[in-house]
Design a protein around this motif. Structure first.
Motif, mmCIF file in Angstrom:
data_model
loop_
_atom_site.group_PDB
_atom_site.id
_atom_site.type_symbol
_atom_site.label_atom_id
_atom_site.label_comp_id
_atom_site.label_asym_id
_atom_site.label_seq_id
_atom_site.Cartn_x
_atom_site.Cartn_y
_atom_site.Cartn_z
ATOM 1 N N ALA A 31 50.405 -14.586 -91.427
ATOM 2 C CA ALA A 31 51.308 -13.318 -91.659
ATOM 3 C C ALA A 31 50.911 -12.124 -92.010
ATOM 4 C CB ALA A 31 52.182 -14.033 -93.049
ATOM 5 N N LEU A 32 49.671 -11.749 -92.650
ATOM 6 C CA LEU A 32 49.284 -10.742 -92.868
ATOM 7 C C LEU A 32 48.450 -9.817 -91.968
ATOM 8 C CD1 LEU A 32 47.991 -11.240 -96.811
ATOM 9 C CD2 LEU A 32 50.314 -10.905 -95.673
ATOM 10 N N ALA A 33 48.464 -10.625 -90.692
ATOM 11 C CA ALA A 33 47.669 -9.945 -89.504
ATOM 12 C C ALA A 33 48.157 -8.684 -88.810
ATOM 13 C CB ALA A 33 47.432 -11.187 -88.567
ATOM 14 N N ALA A 48 54.752 -10.802 -97.314
ATOM 15 C CA ALA A 48 54.310 -11.824 -98.216
ATOM 16 C C ALA A 48 53.803 -12.791 -97.635
ATOM 17 C CB ALA A 48 55.655 -11.836 -99.316
ATOM 18 N N ALA A 49 52.786 -13.208 -98.359
ATOM 19 C CA ALA A 49 52.194 -14.721 -98.321
ATOM 20 C C ALA A 49 52.334 -15.419 -99.515
ATOM 21 C CB ALA A 49 50.724 -14.568 -97.675
ATOM 22 N N SER A 63 48.812 -15.690 -104.651
ATOM 23 C CA SER A 63 49.442 -15.225 -103.499
ATOM 24 C C SER A 63 49.133 -13.783 -103.085
ATOM 25 C CB SER A 63 50.997 -15.351 -103.734
ATOM 26 O OG SER A 63 51.532 -14.338 -104.651
ATOM 27 N N MET A 64 49.380 -13.186 -101.994
ATOM 28 C CA MET A 64 49.160 -12.038 -101.291
ATOM 29 C C MET A 64 50.244 -11.501 -100.712
ATOM 30 S SD MET A 64 45.376 -12.800 -99.877
ATOM 31 C CE MET A 64 44.598 -11.186 -99.802
ATOM 32 N N SER A 65 50.041 -10.132 -100.420
ATOM 33 C CA SER A 65 51.032 -9.438 -99.613
ATOM 34 C C SER A 65 50.254 -8.043 -98.936
ATOM 35 C CB SER A 65 52.157 -8.731 -100.339
ATOM 36 O OG SER A 65 53.114 -9.620 -100.995
ATOM 37 N N ARG A 66 50.769 -7.822 -97.667
ATOM 38 C CA ARG A 66 50.497 -6.679 -96.993
ATOM 39 C C ARG A 66 51.299 -5.795 -97.132
ATOM 40 N NH1 ARG A 66 47.848 -6.106 -91.115
ATOM 41 N NH2 ARG A 66 48.431 -3.998 -90.761
ATOM 42 N N VAL A 67 50.733 -4.749 -97.334
ATOM 43 C CA VAL A 67 51.822 -3.292 -97.604
ATOM 44 C C VAL A 67 51.366 -2.263 -96.705
ATOM 45 C CG1 VAL A 67 53.029 -1.890 -99.142
ATOM 46 C CG2 VAL A 67 52.115 -3.928 -100.124
ATOM 47 N N ASP A 68 52.395 -2.189 -95.484
ATOM 48 C CA ASP A 68 52.218 -0.889 -94.776
ATOM 49 C C ASP A 68 52.798 0.343 -94.961
ATOM 50 O OD1 ASP A 68 50.440 -2.015 -92.299
ATOM 51 O OD2 ASP A 68 51.931 -3.584 -92.746
ATOM 52 N N TYR A 69 52.416 1.524 -94.934
ATOM 53 C CA TYR A 69 52.958 2.656 -95.282
ATOM 54 C C TYR A 69 52.947 3.618 -94.231
ATOM 55 C CZ TYR A 69 51.387 1.040 -99.805
ATOM 56 O OH TYR A 69 51.212 0.138 -100.694
ATOM 57 N N ALA A 70 54.197 4.196 -93.770
ATOM 58 C CA ALA A 70 54.096 5.330 -92.762
ATOM 59 C C ALA A 70 53.589 6.389 -93.396
ATOM 60 C CB ALA A 70 55.414 5.528 -92.411
ATOM 61 N N PRO A 71 53.277 7.485 -92.791
ATOM 62 C CA PRO A 71 52.851 8.624 -93.367
ATOM 63 C C PRO A 71 53.754 9.121 -94.324
ATOM 64 C CG PRO A 71 52.609 9.051 -90.971
ATOM 65 C CD PRO A 71 53.162 7.617 -91.462
ATOM 66 N N TRP A 72 53.379 9.543 -95.576
ATOM 67 C CA TRP A 72 54.117 9.815 -96.852
ATOM 68 C C TRP A 72 55.123 8.781 -97.376
ATOM 69 C CZ3 TRP A 72 51.096 13.517 -98.218
ATOM 70 C CH2 TRP A 72 50.529 14.358 -97.416
ATOM 71 N N GLY A 73 55.048 7.504 -96.657
ATOM 72 C CA GLY A 73 55.750 6.391 -97.175
ATOM 73 C C GLY A 73 55.522 5.945 -98.689
ATOM 74 N N PRO A 133 49.107 6.755 -91.071
ATOM 75 C CA PRO A 133 49.757 5.297 -91.756
ATOM 76 C C PRO A 133 48.624 4.800 -92.677
ATOM 77 C CG PRO A 133 49.980 5.323 -89.253
ATOM 78 C CD PRO A 133 49.164 6.726 -89.705
ATOM 79 N N ALA A 134 49.177 4.140 -93.856
ATOM 80 C CA ALA A 134 47.819 3.373 -94.739
ATOM 81 C C ALA A 134 48.332 2.102 -94.738
ATOM 82 C CB ALA A 134 48.281 4.149 -96.086
ATOM 83 N N VAL A 135 47.381 1.080 -95.168
ATOM 84 C CA VAL A 135 47.755 -0.241 -95.248
ATOM 85 C C VAL A 135 46.848 -0.838 -96.514
ATOM 86 C CG1 VAL A 135 47.086 -2.561 -94.254
ATOM 87 C CG2 VAL A 135 47.559 -0.516 -92.905
ATOM 88 N N ALA A 136 47.479 -1.618 -97.381
ATOM 89 C CA ALA A 136 46.947 -2.313 -98.261
ATOM 90 C C ALA A 136 47.156 -3.651 -98.540
ATOM 91 C CB ALA A 136 47.408 -1.531 -99.698
ATOM 92 N N ILE A 137 46.194 -4.201 -99.449
ATOM 93 C CA ILE A 137 46.401 -5.916 -99.509
ATOM 94 C C ILE A 137 46.767 -5.899 -101.026
ATOM 95 C CG2 ILE A 137 45.517 -8.180 -99.649
ATOM 96 C CD1 ILE A 137 46.364 -7.254 -96.787
ATOM 97 N N SER A 138 47.860 -6.644 -101.613
ATOM 98 C CA SER A 138 47.945 -6.769 -102.756
ATOM 99 C C SER A 138 47.665 -8.526 -103.098
ATOM 100 C CB SER A 138 49.532 -6.804 -103.299
ATOM 101 O OG SER A 138 49.510 -5.156 -103.277
ATOM 102 N N ALA A 139 46.971 -8.806 -104.331
ATOM 103 C CA ALA A 139 46.878 -10.204 -104.496
ATOM 104 C C ALA A 139 47.708 -10.306 -106.032
ATOM 105 C CB ALA A 139 45.415 -10.388 -104.681
ATOM 106 N N PHE A 140 48.140 -11.570 -106.290
ATOM 107 C CA PHE A 140 48.876 -11.680 -107.413
ATOM 108 C C PHE A 140 48.489 -13.221 -108.198
ATOM 109 C CE2 PHE A 140 51.484 -9.562 -104.237
ATOM 110 C CZ PHE A 140 52.244 -8.758 -104.942
ATOM 111 N N ASN A 141 48.608 -13.167 -109.230
ATOM 112 C CA ASN A 141 48.046 -14.463 -109.962
ATOM 113 C C ASN A 141 49.463 -15.297 -110.201
ATOM 114 O OD1 ASN A 141 49.472 -12.911 -112.005
ATOM 115 N ND2 ASN A 141 48.081 -13.521 -113.595
#
Length: 187
Positions: A31-33, A48-49, A63-73, A133-141
């Motif tokens: 899902a995060l690929a 979300a994963a 769990s984890m999520s991928r967050v994609d951002y457009a320029p200035w998003g 563009p920017a990309v981040a991975i979030s992890a959650f407990n």
């Protein structure tokens, strides 16, 4: 064997499988690929994963999520009522922050290869501070952290939060509240 896999029952509201029905696919996701579609008014997409998409996460507390951002998003102000979040920037740089219950903002710029922690339940945001563009991975407990968007909670609740309540709380005119509500379809 994972404790949830030992019986045919539901735990945390999600089905458990009998051991003979468990496969490696219950613990796998791609899902995060792929990048999410950032062509929306806020310029971000969260993929979300969590246990809803990856059954093997049930009772694991992660769990984890991928967050994609457009320029200035922006990933608009929101909370996770069931989890602390740690964000790791893969590409670009983000301006991030959270607000404590005492009203203090903790904010900074987080660059590629760096991370930042948002405490459980606190209002927080992220903004791409570049023209690429920017990309981040979030992890959650939590296997299902939950997300409550500030704007959607206030202006898209169903039934709606009364206009006079929002007008007084935000110290603005009721017609402005109605104008803002018109931007958000009811949930």
């Amino acid at each position: 064997m994972h404790k949830c896999m030992l019986a045919a029952l539901r735990l945390n509201g999600f089905p458990c499988k009998r051991p003979e029905n468990v496969t490696a696919d219950d613990f796998f996701s791609s899902a995060l690929a792929l990048p999410g579609n950032t062509g929306n008014p806020v310029g971000s997409a969260v993929t979300a994963a969590n246990v809803e998409k990856l059954p093997g996460l049930n009772t694991m507390g992660v769990s984890m999520s991928r967050v994609d951002y457009a320029p200035w998003g922006v990933n608009p102000p929101h909370t996770h009522p069931r989890a602390t979040e740690i964000i790791y920037v893969l590409e670009g740089s983000l301006d991030v922050g959270f607000v404590t219950t005492a009203g203090k903002l903790f904010a900074r710029t987080v660059c590629k290869g760096e991370l930042f922690v948002f405490p459980r339940g606190l209002l927080h945001y992220q903004k791409n501070n570049g023209d690429a563009p920017a990309v981040a991975i979030s992890a959650f407990n939590s296997q299902l952290p939950g997300t409550q968007s500030l704007a959607l909670a206030l202006f898209a609740a169903s039934p709606p939060v009364p206009t006079d309540v929002l007008a007084r709380a935000l110290q603005i005119d009721g017609s402005l509240v109605e104008a803002i509500k018109s931007k958000f379809p009811p949930m």
